[in-house]
Design a protein around this motif. Structure first.
Motif, short mmCIF file in Angstrom:
data_model
loop_
_atom_site.label_atom_id
_atom_site.label_comp_id
_atom_site.label_asym_id
_atom_site.label_seq_id
_atom_site.Cartn_x
_atom_site.Cartn_y
_atom_site.Cartn_z
N VAL A 7 0.81 -1.23 -0.06
CA VAL A 7 -0.09 -0.12 -0.03
C VAL A 7 0.88 1.14 0.06
O VAL A 7 0.61 2.13 -0.64
CB VAL A 7 -0.79 -0.02 1.39
N VAL A 8 2.10 1.43 0.77
CA VAL A 8 2.96 2.37 0.78
C VAL A 8 3.60 2.55 -0.59
O VAL A 8 3.42 3.91 -1.04
CB VAL A 8 3.99 2.15 1.83
N ASP A 9 3.98 1.42 -1.25
CA ASP A 9 4.34 1.76 -2.71
C ASP A 9 3.30 2.27 -3.47
O ASP A 9 3.64 3.10 -4.29
CB ASP A 9 5.02 0.20 -2.99
N ARG A 10 2.07 1.57 -3.39
CA ARG A 10 1.13 2.05 -4.14
C ARG A 10 0.72 3.58 -4.11
O ARG A 10 0.59 4.22 -5.13
CB ARG A 10 -0.18 1.33 -3.65
N LYS A 53 11.42 -2.15 -3.79
CA LYS A 53 11.11 -0.79 -4.70
C LYS A 53 11.40 0.36 -4.03
O LYS A 53 12.52 1.16 -4.81
CB LYS A 53 9.64 -1.01 -5.00
N SER A 54 10.98 0.84 -3.18
CA SER A 54 11.15 1.93 -2.33
C SER A 54 11.81 1.93 -1.18
O SER A 54 12.54 3.22 -0.89
CB SER A 54 9.73 2.50 -1.95
N GLY A 55 12.45 0.67 -0.84
CA GLY A 55 13.36 0.67 0.33
C GLY A 55 12.73 1.04 1.95
O GLY A 55 12.96 1.18 2.91
N TRP A 56 11.42 1.37 1.69
CA TRP A 56 10.35 1.68 3.04
C TRP A 56 9.89 0.48 3.59
O TRP A 56 9.91 -0.80 2.88
CB TRP A 56 9.08 2.75 2.49
N SER A 57 9.70 0.33 4.95
CA SER A 57 9.26 -0.67 5.64
C SER A 57 8.37 -0.69 6.50
O SER A 57 7.76 0.49 6.90
CB SER A 57 10.57 -1.27 6.26
N VAL A 58 7.67 -1.82 6.98
CA VAL A 58 6.49 -1.98 7.89
C VAL A 58 6.92 -2.82 8.93
O VAL A 58 7.47 -4.03 8.68
CB VAL A 58 5.19 -2.20 7.19
N THR A 59 6.77 -2.32 10.24
CA THR A 59 7.14 -3.54 11.41
C THR A 59 6.05 -3.54 12.17
O THR A 59 5.17 -2.68 12.43
CB THR A 59 8.35 -2.57 12.38
#
Length: 753
Positions: free
Chosen positions: A67-70, A263-269
């Motif tokens: 969802v973040v990437d979207r 893709k973006s390097g963002w993460s969810v923990t």
């Protein structure tokens, strides 16, 4: 093992234990397995429950990352759509500002800014007046350097506080002319956590590419912009996903799991308290305890009713049954009721029958295994022989068929082109050599194909290989480039075998390159040590990295969709490598990967002797003296064509088609040299040779065996029969002239050679 009924022990009734003792033993035997099973079920259920919950949590984390990437892709797509607007290049940006404001209004962003890439000056801002310079110089630098969209991490933007910037390049003339940037507030990402309905006891966070907290379901204002726990940071820098025992940023122990976007390097923990994981376990534990108690109560009741005598008899039968299962000697069981005694007797009889059946089965298995291995070995040898025969005979057939077609195109009565006969001669010679090698099946199945070395020139080998592979290359409409040294490169080798290697590699390149491709043959002479390197490369379907180490294995075939029916990489490459190694060289393969072409590199030692190889025609230019020649062969075509060649060479010839006619003709013709077949009707060649050698009038006749039998034993038999020479068909013109000159140079033929 045989046991007769007389060997069975008599029924005895010793003093038996009390029923309470038996009952205690039975209850104990029930309680212990039940306790073990219950403990295992509890542990297994907890493990499955925990794994299921963590799997669902990891799926949630992955979904949130998507969802973040979207969301970022949505902003990037909108900015990319704006970047192609022609209004950007206008002096008055009012129309472009209106377009950007419309996009600004429908996306979760605070402003859209247009930067001039060379000067990094703001040209338009949908949120208000223009700033003096870029808010995020690093963003502009990255977009201009990569010419790709860039998403920054959490940054400080003066009065706006912490923001996230998305930038896309505006390309003009193949270069970055402008940069469009949009500011995204971190609060917009908090909606992702709310939409997922994360349990209140869990700790969920969204991290930017620098692993800083951007959104959190609890205390976001306190922790925004900070790093999570050090152990989590360390793991996230090593791998994209993981689950481990850790702690949250506020120090609470949890089972921590995370997923990071490639893709973006963002993460969810996600941090899950241990209490959440154990909640289901406690409910299951209560159910299992109740079930265990009920089972134990039922077991005690049944034990009390049935009594201890059954337990004793069953225990007595365990030993014989176990021995029967493991193939050991079965001792008759001592029991205290008739039904158990019948079971004990049956176990003894079953053991005897099982021993007998096991012996028969072992014998049958050994016999079947030996027969299967022999069958597999025979089938493998047959397949290897047929595969090698078919593969090696195909190469010279193509130029032979083409040469015959060229001769037909010239029309009847017209001489063929000069090179056609040369091609037919060379390819027929190659087929003869291949048949000679394939006659010995043991050499083929063990890979021991021999070579016959002589001084040769590399350029001639290349020319011969192109004659074989040329039709297929032309048929596939490939562009072929050939680059060889101008100076002759002398080699010591087998010209037929080396031409076979090169034509095989060229054919493979043609087969596995789509029509209209490029094939190159480049030869270069290397220094120290003095070697020549020939590379055959193409731009075809290439070879996958996992397949490359196996391409030279015999009968290996890579799964190459183009030309799969042509069975490439089956035996040809394995045979080519063996032939190259017999010449003291090496053959290697390389490929950048699938659909990127391939290169086969062949290195051979260069000889120090630079003298050109002797031309076979030079030996045949000398005039031949006239001799009386006898030809005997039941193959009429071979006999008549040989007579034509001999008459053309100025010889006096008589021809017979069986051994007895040849013997009678020799009595009056008194030949000086005789070319005799071995397998002839009425009298074979061996007997004919012995009769001629026994006749004093034929003592000066030179006997030459011309036959299709070429094994060592055949040559020994021909020498024993009196032949001076043993030639395997076909008899080459150079051999024919050499034999005639040899006979003419001898005054008499008293001794055999």
């Amino acid at each position: 093992m045989q046991t007769s009924p007389s060997q069975l022990p008599p029924h005895v009734h010793p003093r038996l234990p009390t029923i309470r003792f038996r009952l205690a033993l039975l209850v104990f035997s029930c309680v212990l397995p039940a306790a073990i099973v219950s403990a295992f079920l509890i542990y297994d259920h907890y493990r499955v429950e925990r794994a299921s919950l963590l799997g669902e949590a990891m799926a949630t984390a992955r979904s949130m990352v998507s969802v973040v990437d979207r969301d970022f892709d949505t902003v990037i797509t909108a900015l990319s759509a704006l970047s192609v607007s022609d209004d950007i290049d206008e002096t008055d940006l009012a129309e472009f500002r209106r377009q950007a404001t419309n996009v600004h209004a429908i996306l979760p962003i605070t402003e859209i800014v247009l930067y001039d890439a060379p000067s990094r000056r703001q040209l338009m801002n949908t949120a208000g007046p223009l700033a003096a310079g870029p808010v995020n110089p690093g963003l502009l630098r990255d977009v201009m350097r990569t010419a790709q969209p860039v998403v920054t991490g959490l940054t400080i933007d003066g009065a706006k506080g912490q923001t996230i910037t998305v930038g896309v390049p505006v390309m003009r003339g193949g270069a970055v002319r402008y940069v469009l940037a949009a500011q995204v507030l971190p609060a917009a990402l908090g909606a992702i956590l709310r939409d997922q309905q994360i349990p209140a006891t869990w700790r969920a966070s969204i991290l930017d590419g620098d692993l800083r907290i951007v959104a959190r379901n609890v205390d976001i204002e306190r922790y925004r912009g900070t790093l999570p726990a050090p152990d989590l940071v360390e793991r996230m820098r090593r791998q994209l996903e993981d689950t481990f025992e850790g702690s949250t940023v506020d120090g609470k122990p949890v089972v921590m799991l995370y997923s990071r976007s490639t893709k973006s390097g963002w993460s969810v923990t996600l941090g899950i308290p241990h209490a959440n994981l154990a909640a289901g376990l406690m409910r299951t534990l209560e159910s299992l305890i109740i079930a265990t108690v009920v089972l134990l109560a039922l077991g005690l009741g049944m034990a009390w009713l049935v009594g201890g005598r059954i337990a004793h008899s069953v225990q007595a039968l365990i030993g014989p049954a176990t021995a029967l299962g493991t193939g050991q000697h079965v001792q008759p069981a001592v029991v205290d009721f008739s039904e158990a005694q019948q079971v004990a007797d049956s176990l003894v009889r079953a053991a005897a029958a099982l021993d007998e059946a096991r012996g028969r089965a072992d014998n049958e298995l050994r016999e079947r295994r030996a027969a299967q291995e022999a069958l597999q070995a025979a089938d493998r040898r047959k397949d290897e022989f047929l595969a090698t025969l078919a593969h090696e005979l195909r190469n010279p057939m193509a130029p032979l068929v083409n040469a015959l077609e060229i001769m037909r195109l010239g029309g009847p009565g017209k001489p063929p082109p000069p090179n056609v006969l040369d091609i037919i001669g060379r390819q027929l010679q190659q087929m003869v050599r291949l048949v000679d090698d394939l006659l010995d099946v043991s050499r083929i199945t063990t890979g021991k194909l021999g070579i016959r070395t002589e001084p040769i020139v590399l350029q001639d080998v290349v020319t011969h290989s192109l004659e074989t592979a040329g039709p297929l290359i032309t048929q596939r409409r490939h562009a072929l480039s050939v680059n060889v040294p101008d100076e002759p490169v002398p080699l010591q080798g087998d010209p037929t075998r080396l031409a076979q290697v090169l034509s095989n590699l060229l054919n493979n390149a043609a087969k596995y390159t789509p029509n209209g491709g490029r094939i190159a043959l480049n030869a270069v002479r290397l220094q120290g040590p003095d070697r020549v390197r020939i590379e055959i490369s193409d731009n075809g379907i290439g070879i996958a990295a996992g397949v490359l180490p196996q391409v030279f294995d015999i009968f290996f075939q890579a799964d190459r969709s183009l030309g799969r029916a042509q069975a490439g990489l089956g035996i040809g490459l394995s045979l080519a490598r063996r032939l190259v190694e017999l010449h003291g060289g090496t053959l290697t393969a390389s490929s950048p990967g699938k659909d990127l072409g391939s290169t086969f590199a062949l290195e051979l030692p260069v000889t120090l002797d630079t003298a050109a190889p002797a031309c076979a025609d030079d030996a045949g230019t000398a005039p031949l003296p006239q001799l009386r020649v006898l030809v005997a062969d039941d193959n009429i075509d071979h006999a008549n064509t040989l007579r034509t060649l001999l008459i053309a060479a100025g010889q006096t010839v008589t021809v017979c088609y069986d051994g007895l006619s040849a013997l009678r003709s020799a009595e009056t013709f008194e030949p000086q040299i005789a070319f005799l077949d071995i397998g002839m009707p009425r009298m074979d060649g061996y007997e004919l040779a012995r009769r001629l050698r026994a006749d004093p009038r034929q003592r000066d006749c030179m006997l030459v065996a011309v036959t299709g039998w070429g094994q060592e034993k055949d040559q020994q038999d021909s020498r024993a029969a009196g032949f001076h020479r043993h030639i395997v068909k076909p008899l080459a013109p150079t051999q024919l002239r050499a034999l005639l000159q040899e006979r003419a140079s001898r005054a008499t033929m008293h001794d055999t050679v």
